[in-house]
Design a protein around this motif. Sequence first.
Motif, PDB file in Angstrom:
ATOM      1  N   LEU A  21       4.854  -4.124  -5.683  1.00 55.47           N
ATOM      2  CA  LEU A  21       3.666  -3.815  -4.889  1.00 55.47           C
ATOM      3  C   LEU A  21       2.714  -3.015  -5.763  1.00 55.47           C
ATOM      4  O   LEU A  21       3.003  -1.881  -6.140  1.00 55.47           O
ATOM      5  CB  LEU A  21       4.020  -3.014  -3.635  1.00 55.47           C
ATOM      6  CG  LEU A  21       2.828  -2.605  -2.761  1.00 55.47           C
ATOM      7  CD1 LEU A  21       2.135  -3.839  -2.170  1.00 55.47           C
ATOM      8  CD2 LEU A  21       3.280  -1.665  -1.652  1.00 55.47           C
ATOM      9  N   GLU A  22       1.584  -3.661  -6.105  1.00 55.96           N
ATOM     10  CA  GLU A  22       0.544  -2.972  -6.874  1.00 55.96           C
ATOM     11  C   GLU A  22      -0.358  -2.284  -5.860  1.00 55.96           C
ATOM     12  O   GLU A  22      -1.035  -2.932  -5.063  1.00 55.96           O
ATOM     13  CB  GLU A  22      -0.247  -3.973  -7.715  1.00 55.96           C
ATOM     14  CG  GLU A  22      -1.305  -3.320  -8.569  1.00 55.96           C
ATOM     15  CD  GLU A  22      -2.090  -4.332  -9.390  1.00 55.96           C
ATOM     16  OE1 GLU A  22      -3.066  -3.908 -10.023  1.00 55.96           O
ATOM     17  OE2 GLU A  22      -1.747  -5.526  -9.386  1.00 55.96           O
ATOM     18  N   LEU A  23      -0.327  -0.945  -5.872  1.00 52.78           N
ATOM     19  CA  LEU A  23      -1.092  -0.183  -4.886  1.00 52.78           C
ATOM     20  C   LEU A  23      -2.584  -0.322  -5.112  1.00 52.78           C
ATOM     21  O   LEU A  23      -3.063  -0.282  -6.246  1.00 52.78           O
ATOM     22  CB  LEU A  23      -0.717   1.302  -4.932  1.00 52.78           C
ATOM     23  CG  LEU A  23       0.650   1.673  -4.386  1.00 52.78           C
ATOM     24  CD1 LEU A  23       0.890   3.178  -4.540  1.00 52.78           C
ATOM     25  CD2 LEU A  23       0.794   1.276  -2.937  1.00 52.78           C
ATOM     26  N   ASP A  24      -3.311  -0.487  -4.015  1.00 51.38           N
ATOM     27  CA  ASP A  24      -4.762  -0.506  -4.049  1.00 51.38           C
ATOM     28  C   ASP A  24      -5.238   0.899  -4.419  1.00 51.38           C
ATOM     29  O   ASP A  24      -4.765   1.881  -3.839  1.00 51.38           O
ATOM     30  CB  ASP A  24      -5.289  -0.902  -2.666  1.00 51.38           C
ATOM     31  CG  ASP A  24      -6.794  -0.938  -2.622  1.00 51.38           C
ATOM     32  OD1 ASP A  24      -7.353  -1.969  -3.022  1.00 51.38           O
ATOM     33  OD2 ASP A  24      -7.390   0.070  -2.184  1.00 51.38           O
ATOM     34  N   PRO A  25      -6.154   1.042  -5.387  1.00 54.80           N
ATOM     35  CA  PRO A  25      -6.620   2.373  -5.783  1.00 54.80           C
ATOM     36  C   PRO A  25      -7.184   3.171  -4.608  1.00 54.80           C
ATOM     37  O   PRO A  25      -6.991   4.397  -4.528  1.00 54.80           O
ATOM     38  CB  PRO A  25      -7.704   2.094  -6.829  1.00 54.80           C
ATOM     39  CG  PRO A  25      -7.409   0.721  -7.337  1.00 54.80           C
ATOM     40  CD  PRO A  25      -6.777  -0.018  -6.202  1.00 54.80           C
ATOM     41  N   GLY A  26      -7.860   2.513  -3.675  1.00 57.45           N
ATOM     42  CA  GLY A  26      -8.403   3.202  -2.503  1.00 57.45           C
ATOM     43  C   GLY A  26      -7.318   3.752  -1.607  1.00 57.45           C
ATOM     44  O   GLY A  26      -7.434   4.860  -1.076  1.00 57.45           O
ATOM     45  N   ALA A  27      -6.233   2.990  -1.435  1.00 59.44           N
ATOM     46  CA  ALA A  27      -5.115   3.450  -0.597  1.00 59.44           C
ATOM     47  C   ALA A  27      -4.428   4.642  -1.248  1.00 59.44           C
ATOM     48  O   ALA A  27      -4.089   5.617  -0.567  1.00 59.44           O
ATOM     49  CB  ALA A  27      -4.122   2.319  -0.373  1.00 59.44           C
ATOM     50  N   ALA A  28      -4.234   4.582  -2.569  1.00 58.57           N
ATOM     51  CA  ALA A  28      -3.605   5.699  -3.278  1.00 58.57           C
ATOM     52  C   ALA A  28      -4.465   6.962  -3.176  1.00 58.57           C
ATOM     53  O   ALA A  28      -3.950   8.062  -2.939  1.00 58.57           O
ATOM     54  CB  ALA A  28      -3.371   5.324  -4.740  1.00 58.57           C
ATOM     55  N   ALA A  29      -5.778   6.802  -3.323  1.00 55.85           N
ATOM     56  CA  ALA A  29      -6.691   7.951  -3.208  1.00 55.85           C
ATOM     57  C   ALA A  29      -6.682   8.520  -1.792  1.00 55.85           C
ATOM     58  O   ALA A  29      -6.734   9.740  -1.604  1.00 55.85           O
ATOM     59  CB  ALA A  29      -8.107   7.535  -3.605  1.00 55.85           C
ATOM     60  N   ALA A  30      -6.595   7.647  -0.791  1.00 58.07           N
ATOM     61  CA  ALA A  30      -6.558   8.101   0.604  1.00 58.07           C
ATOM     62  C   ALA A  30      -5.311   8.931   0.865  1.00 58.07           C
ATOM     63  O   ALA A  30      -5.383   9.983   1.516  1.00 58.07           O
ATOM     64  CB  ALA A  30      -6.612   6.904   1.547  1.00 58.07           C
ATOM     65  N   LEU A  31      -4.156   8.484   0.363  1.00 62.56           N
ATOM     66  CA  LEU A  31      -2.922   9.257   0.543  1.00 62.56           C
ATOM     67  C   LEU A  31      -3.054  10.631  -0.096  1.00 62.56           C
ATOM     68  O   LEU A  31      -2.705  11.647   0.508  1.00 62.56           O
ATOM     69  CB  LEU A  31      -1.724   8.512  -0.062  1.00 62.56           C
ATOM     70  CG  LEU A  31      -1.227   7.294   0.694  1.00 62.56           C
ATOM     71  CD1 LEU A  31      -0.167   6.559  -0.108  1.00 62.56           C
ATOM     72  CD2 LEU A  31      -0.681   7.683   2.058  1.00 62.56           C
ATOM     73  N   THR A  32      -3.588  10.657  -1.319  1.00 66.26           N
ATOM     74  CA  THR A  32      -3.763  11.930  -2.033  1.00 66.26           C
ATOM     75  C   THR A  32      -4.703  12.856  -1.276  1.00 66.26           C
ATOM     76  O   THR A  32      -4.425  14.053  -1.132  1.00 66.26           O
ATOM     77  CB  THR A  32      -4.299  11.668  -3.462  1.00 66.26           C
ATOM     78  OG1 THR A  32      -3.375  10.816  -4.137  1.00 66.26           O
ATOM     79  CG2 THR A  32      -4.471  12.957  -4.234  1.00 66.26           C
TER      80      THR A  32
END
Length: 169
Positions: A21-32
């Motif tokens: 699963l290649e994480l979407d950069p936007g999803a990773a930023a949202a989690l952070t």
Amino acid sequence: GMVTIKAKPAEAQLAGGYTALELDPGAAAALTSLGVTPGLIAPATAGPDGLRFPITGGKVSVTDYAGSIRHSGGISLTKDPVQVDLSRFTIQVDADPDLTALVGGQRVSILSLDLSGLDARVKGRRITLAGAEASLTATAAGALNQAFGTTAFTEGLVLGTATVKARAR
């Protein structure tokens, strides 16, 4: 005389490989930004193509890839003191493709899979299904919002792109 028969099975029994699963950069930023820290549940690993979850079994049609693919490992999402573990994923390829996980001992549909851009390749016993867009289901979004006290998780939020690299028996 001699007779030669070439048979092609209708379905492939899966014996290994992984799903990345290649994480979407936007999803990773949202989690952070929410203070939620993702982690891996062994034997999941991080590789150059994303988070990798070992395939433990399953079977798929060799013509349309309908079937199920079971995995070990998982993901944890933590924001002290809350930790949500999502593990033992199963990809279901049917009329409504999704990914389910064990969450608190219950199997729950957490990701909808969009297969419209799927790049499927079979070479010998290797099956590659690339380009499946993975987005949160309404159930998963609601549960995460409740667990972390937010409204940031929404149905359809794209988490990333999944690639299955399976080995058939």
